[in-house]
Design an enzyme around this catalytic site. Structure first.
Site, short mmCIF file in Angstrom:
data_model
loop_
_atom_site.label_atom_id
_atom_site.label_comp_id
_atom_site.label_asym_id
_atom_site.label_seq_id
_atom_site.Cartn_x
_atom_site.Cartn_y
_atom_site.Cartn_z
N GLU A 137 36.37 33.71 38.92
CA GLU A 137 37.48 34.63 39.21
C GLU A 137 37.34 35.85 38.32
OE1 GLU A 137 41.44 32.91 38.67
OE2 GLU A 137 42.26 34.87 38.12
N GLU A 142 45.59 43.31 35.95
CA GLU A 142 46.63 42.29 35.85
C GLU A 142 47.56 42.68 34.72
OE1 GLU A 142 45.21 38.40 34.67
OE2 GLU A 142 46.86 37.41 35.71
#
Ligand code: NAG
Ligand code: NAG
Ligand code: NAG
Ligand code: NAG
Ligand code: NAG
Ligand code: NAG
Length: 357
Positions: A137, A142
């Site tokens: 990932e 974020e």
């Protein structure tokens, strides 16, 4: 018009003349067709324990939580109208993933004007390979709540660590990417520029995140609007990452064999609420007060007036050598899409480049 066979023949003949760090356009998500090649999750957040209900494409469109605005930009947002949510209900939001997967040897570039923020809000623009954590990932963008800046992270099987990164950020939080350590916080590093998140991101006119997914390592650049290099400003059909300077965050192959820990990635936008990261009390109380779910998710909908992405484009570039022409036809080891597609547009882009040389 050349036949597709001629295109293929040309594409196969090209690698030798394309420089290593130069990539041709293989995919563009932009304009009124932005949402056409993404899957909507269509289920409540059963992945990160968020109090969000990710709508299907048709519900998201009907409720105006995913649409293309008058300026031609893609909007993905949290419901900021519903005022009477009851205990145990979740608030509607959006999570979308590209149908295509992009192999090592790709670069994805997200040009955005606004990113979601506010107490309880946890937005991300990220990617994952099949069979998490096996396929790896990569979190390009974020952030949570009202923190000062965004962060970059990767999550993998044990054995991938950040060693001798060539990067400008000194905000290294963790260097072990294994999902088994530090409560799966991944190897994460902050993007020091406060214009990488929140009101400051929008006030600066947004910006561009670039992710290079290469055998030599994963690199992320963030350019606030006034810093966007000219080579990213003109919808160019090729890019050269060597021209972008030192990345803000880097995970070199020195401590992480990229092809072993990462498979082809599909790109994801999502906005969840509270959950494992934003709702974690330690994190939550760093920038917010009260109770994440009761006071925000179930509280006044105006909390979510800024909980939206406004995306001008997501463009994916690839080296011709890394584009796996066989994959789309060789059947599927992936459950949710096909490995990278060298679209006709991509071939055309490479062809144009070829002619230009
Ligand atoms: C989440 O829900 C979807 C839809 O029911 C299901 O396919 C998936 O397996 C669930 N994921 C987890 C981690 O429970
Ligand atoms: C990391 O860099 C240092 C200093 O250049 C060098 O001595 C060391 O060997 C490098 N580590 C690895 C694993 O390459
Ligand atoms: C930083 O890493 C620690 C674990 O070492 C984790 O608890 C924390 O959530 C991380 N912070 C961020 C902002 O990712
Ligand atoms: C892109 O456009 C800008 C502004 O028009 C110009 O200054 C720049 O040279 C162009 N860059 C390229 C690579 O064409
Ligand atoms: C960018 O260029 C590609 C061809 O290289 C074209 O298909 C696309 O419509 C252009 N996008 C924009 C936003 O102008
Ligand atoms: C919701 O948010 C949008 C911005 O995304 C804003 O234009 C609108 O006024 C807000 N409030 C309502 C009730 O829609």
């Amino acid at each position: 018009m050349l036949s597709s066979t001629s295109f293929l023949a040309l594409a196969l003949a090209l690698p030798a003349i394309i420089r290593a760090a130069e990539y041709g356009l293989v995919k563009e998500y932009a304009g009124k067709n932005f949402f056409d090649e993404w899957d909507f999750y269509g289920h409540y957040d059963n992945l990160t324990n968020g109090a969000a209900n990710f709508l299907t494409a048709s519900d998201a469109s009907k409720q105006q939580l995913a649409f293309v605005n008058a300026a031609g930009n893609a909007i993905m947002k949290v419901d900021n109208k519903t005022d009477n949510l009851q205990f145990n209900q979740a608030r509607n939001s959006v999570r979308i993933a590209t149908k295509d997967y992009f192999t090592v040897g790709s670069v994805w570039i997200a040009d955005m004007l606004h990113v979601p923020y506010g107490c309880s809000v946890w937005p991300a623009f990220w990617s994952q390979g099949p069979g998490w954590p096996n396929g790896g990932e990569i979190d390009t963008f974020e952030a949570v709540n009202l923190v000062a800046n965004s962060q970059v992270a990767a999550h993998t099987q044990p054995g991938c660590t950040v060693v001798n990164a060539t990067q400008t950020s000194t905000l290294v939080n963790t260097t072990d990417c294994s999902y088994q350590v530090n409560s799966n916080s991944g190897c994460s590093t902050g993007v020091p520029d406060p214009r990488s998140f929140g009101a400051a991101f929008a006030a600066a006119g947004g910006g561009v995140f670039v992710t290079e997914f290469a055998t030599t390592g994963i690199s992320v650049w963030f350019f606030s609007r006034s810093d966007v290099p000219s080579s990213l400003q003109n919808n160019s059909s090729s890019i050269d990452t060597a021209a972008f300077g030192v990345p803000v965050v880097n995970i070199p192959s020195t401590g992480c064999e990229i092809e072993r820990f990462f498979q082809a990635q599909n790109l994801i936008f999502d906005i969840t609420l509270c959950g494992d990261f934003a709702g974690n009390p330690t994190t939550f109380y760093q920038t917010c007060s009260g109770f994440c779910v009761n006071d925000y998710v179930l509280g006044p909908p105006s909390t979510y007036d800024n909980a939206y992405f406004e995306v001008q484009s997501v463009r994916v570039f690839g080296t011709s050598a890394a584009v796996d022409i066989q994959a789309p036809f060789s059947g599927a080891s992936h459950s949710r899409g096909s490995t990278v597609v060298l679209s006709l547009a991509g071939l055309t882009a490479i062809l144009v480049l070829f002619i230009a040389l």
